[in-house]
Design a protein around this motif. Structure first.
Motif, PDB file in Angstrom:
ATOM      1  N   ALA A 119       0.704  -1.167   0.360  1.00 40.79           N
ATOM      2  CA  ALA A 119      -0.028   0.401   0.279  1.00 40.79           C
ATOM      3  C   ALA A 119       1.026   1.429  -0.220  1.00 40.79           C
ATOM      4  N   ALA A 120       1.987   1.227   0.704  1.00 39.90           N
ATOM      5  CA  ALA A 120       2.801   2.462   0.614  1.00 39.90           C
ATOM      6  C   ALA A 120       3.522   2.939  -0.709  1.00 39.90           C
ATOM      7  N   ILE A 121       3.705   1.609  -0.927  1.00 42.65           N
ATOM      8  CA  ILE A 121       4.769   1.492  -2.721  1.00 42.65           C
ATOM      9  C   ILE A 121       3.797   2.290  -3.699  1.00 42.65           C
ATOM     10  N   THR A 122       2.406   1.711  -3.332  1.00 41.21           N
ATOM     11  CA  THR A 122       1.065   2.197  -4.348  1.00 41.21           C
ATOM     12  C   THR A 122       0.831   3.807  -4.330  1.00 41.21           C
ATOM     13  N   GLU A 123       0.995   4.155  -2.944  1.00 40.43           N
ATOM     14  CA  GLU A 123       0.487   5.926  -2.376  1.00 40.43           C
ATOM     15  C   GLU A 123       1.546   6.487  -2.199  1.00 40.43           C
ATOM     16  N   VAL A 124       2.360   6.182  -2.596  1.00 45.08           N
ATOM     17  CA  VAL A 124       3.526   7.160  -2.402  1.00 45.08           C
ATOM     18  C   VAL A 124       4.618   7.681  -3.999  1.00 45.08           C
ATOM     19  N   VAL A 125       4.265   6.818  -4.899  1.00 42.43           N
ATOM     20  CA  VAL A 125       4.240   6.338  -5.794  1.00 42.43           C
ATOM     21  C   VAL A 125       2.795   7.858  -6.991  1.00 42.43           C
ATOM     22  N   GLN A 126       1.322   7.001  -6.692  1.00 42.57           N
ATOM     23  CA  GLN A 126       0.340   7.982  -7.141  1.00 42.57           C
ATOM     24  C   GLN A 126       0.640   9.816  -5.356  1.00 42.57           C
ATOM     25  N   ALA A 127       1.349   9.722  -4.795  1.00 36.80           N
ATOM     26  CA  ALA A 127       0.968  11.196  -4.528  1.00 36.80           C
ATOM     27  C   ALA A 127       2.682  11.605  -5.323  1.00 36.80           C
ATOM     28  N   LEU A 128       3.322  10.932  -5.789  1.00 35.26           N
ATOM     29  CA  LEU A 128       4.687  11.780  -6.652  1.00 35.26           C
ATOM     30  C   LEU A 128       3.503  12.237  -7.957  1.00 35.26           C
ATOM     31  N   ALA A 129       3.409  11.436  -8.551  1.00 31.19           N
ATOM     32  CA  ALA A 129       2.452  11.818  -9.644  1.00 31.19           C
ATOM     33  C   ALA A 129       1.402  12.845  -9.547  1.00 31.19           C
ATOM     34  N   GLU A 130       0.469  12.576  -8.631  1.00 27.47           N
ATOM     35  CA  GLU A 130      -0.213  13.744  -8.798  1.00 27.47           C
ATOM     36  C   GLU A 130       0.535  15.189  -8.459  1.00 27.47           C
ATOM     37  N   TRP A 131       1.710  14.951  -7.411  1.00 24.86           N
ATOM     38  CA  TRP A 131       2.070  16.633  -7.036  1.00 24.86           C
ATOM     39  C   TRP A 131       2.945  16.413  -8.482  1.00 24.86           C
ATOM     40  N   PHE A 144      -4.280  12.755 -16.059  1.00 24.10           N
ATOM     41  CA  PHE A 144      -3.774  11.250 -16.060  1.00 24.10           C
ATOM     42  C   PHE A 144      -2.830  10.798 -15.206  1.00 24.10           C
ATOM     43  N   ALA A 145      -2.484  11.727 -14.831  1.00 22.68           N
ATOM     44  CA  ALA A 145      -1.296  11.463 -13.562  1.00 22.68           C
ATOM     45  C   ALA A 145      -1.628  10.995 -12.141  1.00 22.68           C
ATOM     46  N   SER A 146      -3.019  10.670 -12.313  1.00 25.77           N
ATOM     47  CA  SER A 146      -3.967  10.524 -11.404  1.00 25.77           C
ATOM     48  C   SER A 146      -4.081   9.006 -11.538  1.00 25.77           C
ATOM     49  N   TYR A 147      -4.588   9.001 -13.084  1.00 27.74           N
ATOM     50  CA  TYR A 147      -5.319   7.273 -13.041  1.00 27.74           C
ATOM     51  C   TYR A 147      -4.011   6.491 -13.642  1.00 27.74           C
ATOM     52  N   ALA A 148      -2.562   7.557 -13.811  1.00 29.55           N
ATOM     53  CA  ALA A 148      -1.373   5.958 -15.020  1.00 29.55           C
ATOM     54  C   ALA A 148      -1.088   5.412 -14.308  1.00 29.55           C
ATOM     55  N   VAL A 149      -1.511   5.442 -12.304  1.00 26.83           N
ATOM     56  CA  VAL A 149      -0.951   4.243 -11.754  1.00 26.83           C
ATOM     57  C   VAL A 149      -2.124   3.211 -11.394  1.00 26.83           C
ATOM     58  N   LEU A 150      -2.874   3.405 -12.628  1.00 21.76           N
ATOM     59  CA  LEU A 150      -3.932   2.177 -11.813  1.00 21.76           C
ATOM     60  C   LEU A 150      -3.160   1.147 -12.651  1.00 21.76           C
ATOM     61  N   PRO A 151      -3.178   0.712 -13.702  1.00 23.96           N
ATOM     62  CA  PRO A 151      -2.101  -0.414 -13.705  1.00 23.96           C
ATOM     63  C   PRO A 151      -0.832  -0.963 -12.049  1.00 23.96           C
ATOM     64  N   LEU A 152      -0.336   0.364 -11.556  1.00 21.97           N
ATOM     65  CA  LEU A 152       0.135  -0.541 -10.441  1.00 21.97           C
ATOM     66  C   LEU A 152      -0.524  -1.117  -9.585  1.00 21.97           C
TER      67      LEU A 152
END
Length: 388
Positions: A119-131, A144-152
């Motif tokens: 969970a921490a890995i996905t949320e960190v990647v999500q936060a960086l993409a959103e930033w 686009f950045a917010s939804y790009a992590v859906l495959p992850l």
């Protein structure tokens, strides 16, 4: 449960237990007398191989099924054995959902430890993409950045499902599992699990690419609405049909392709039921997630970060605080939803095998329940019993 023979597909027939003592021959009762009732078995008697055997032919007192099916009044069947989180019989929807959350609650240390890292890995990647999307200044780039992590998220779900399969399978037998045991059982299959995850990602990526292509009016023109709905239906159908691949790979020691075929066969004929239970679970998890993340969203709003929209924040600092708080909230939510979703998948898999392959008998034997024979002996450190 991984150390028992019940997790391999059963053969067309089962040999009787040679070690069991032979039943004495029945002595016919004198004419005009009523034979005495059979002695109750460990679960009430008379329920197939779990009790004293089938009832004697002819009318039985207490109802058409006799007193051995529920006591002197002949009401109902004897309770099913329940060594773990679910009873060993075909499961209802409520029992599957209750068993999923009971597993996460009873074995919370193991489930939490396995889930928090993913969970921490996905949320960190999500936060960086959103930033990154926010700093770009474009709402389209941010979306686009917010939804790009859906495959992850999909990959993490499959990996977590494989890792937590060991925990859930042993919870069905009432056996505890710590992180060390779960890792020891998972490690030999980790390479194949990753291969399965990659293959599933390729399948889903190809289907989604086809869906996005159908969404291009330049490519398909006026046929757009007619193409997107069938493609979306195919995606959902495939997702449900291969949903048991990870449990089959982990518990039946199948290879990647065989696990996918095995999942397809188990789901066939019960697709709508499995789909409906999964939809119900996702709705329930959505409500839990909304409630759990609400305090973090409210705290972000208090810091002037807007209510989930960084572009509504008072400053870049406030936007960063809001993204970080929502990432923490998302980690907490995933620590709840990842184990519950994985447990539901495994319990649906167990339910299908009980319905089609009488796996409940093997599970009862593996749990060491009386009247089901001795558990199959295994060599210490061996994950599969000899000859399985």
């Amino acid at each position: 449960m991984t150390d028992t023979p019940g997790w391999t597909p059963p053969g067309p027939s089962a040999e009787p237990d040679a070690s069991a003592p032979a039943a004495p021959a029945a002595t016919p009762a004198p004419q005009g007398t009523t034979p005495p009732p059979a002695a109750p078995g460990p679960y009430g008697g008379g329920y197939g191989s779990w009790g004293t055997g089938p009832a004697a032919p002819g009318p039985q007192p207490g109802g058409p099924y006799g007193p051995q099916f529920g006591g002197p009044y002949g009401w109902g069947a004897p309770p099913s054995p329940k060594p773990g989180v679910v009873p060993l019989r075909p499961l209802g929807v409520g029992e599957i959902l209750d068993g999923a959350f009971s597993t996460a609650r009873i074995h919370w240390r193991t489930c939490f430890g396995l889930s928090i890292v993913l969970a921490a890995i996905t949320e960190v990647v999500q936060a960086l993409a959103e930033w990154w999307g926010y700093r770009s200044g474009s709402a389209t780039t941010y979306a686009f950045a917010s939804y790009a992590v859906l495959p992850l998220d999909l990959l993490v779900g499959v990996i977590a499902g494989g890792l937590l399969t060991i925990v859930v399978s042993r919870a069905v037998l009432g056996q505890p599992t710590d992180l060390k045991d779960a890792w020891r059982s998972t490690r030999p299959r980790l390479g194949q699990l990753l291969g399965l995850t990659g293959l599933q990602a390729l399948i889903m990526g190809g289907l989604f690419a086809l869906l996005l292509g159908a969404g291009s009016t330049d490519l398909f023109g006026p046929a757009l609405p007619l193409l997107m709905l069938p493609i979306l239906a195919v995606i959902i159908w495939v997702v449900v049909s291969i949903g048991f691949a990870a449990p089959a790979l982990m518990l039946e020691k199948q290879d990647v392709i065989t696990a996918l075929k095995r999942s397809w066969r188990l789901v066939h004929g019960a697709w709508w039921r499995i789909f409906g239970i999964n939809v119900l679970l996702q709705l329930l998890l959505f409500l839990i997630a909304a409630i759990a993340v609400l305090p973090f969203a409210a705290l972000a709003y208090a810091f002037g970060a807007g209510f989930g929209d960084p572009f509504a924040a008072e400053s870049d600092t406030a936007a960063g605080i809001g993204i970080a708080l929502l990432a923490v909230g998302g980690t907490v939510v995933k620590c709840i939803t990842i184990p519950a979703a994985a447990a539901c998948t495994v319990l649906l898999y167990v339910d299908q095998r009980i319905r089609r392959e009488a796996l409940d008998i093997e599970l009862a034997r593996a749990a060491g329940l009386p009247g089901h024979g001795a558990p199959h002996a295994t060599v210490p450190g061996q994950t599969t019993p000899p000859g399985a």
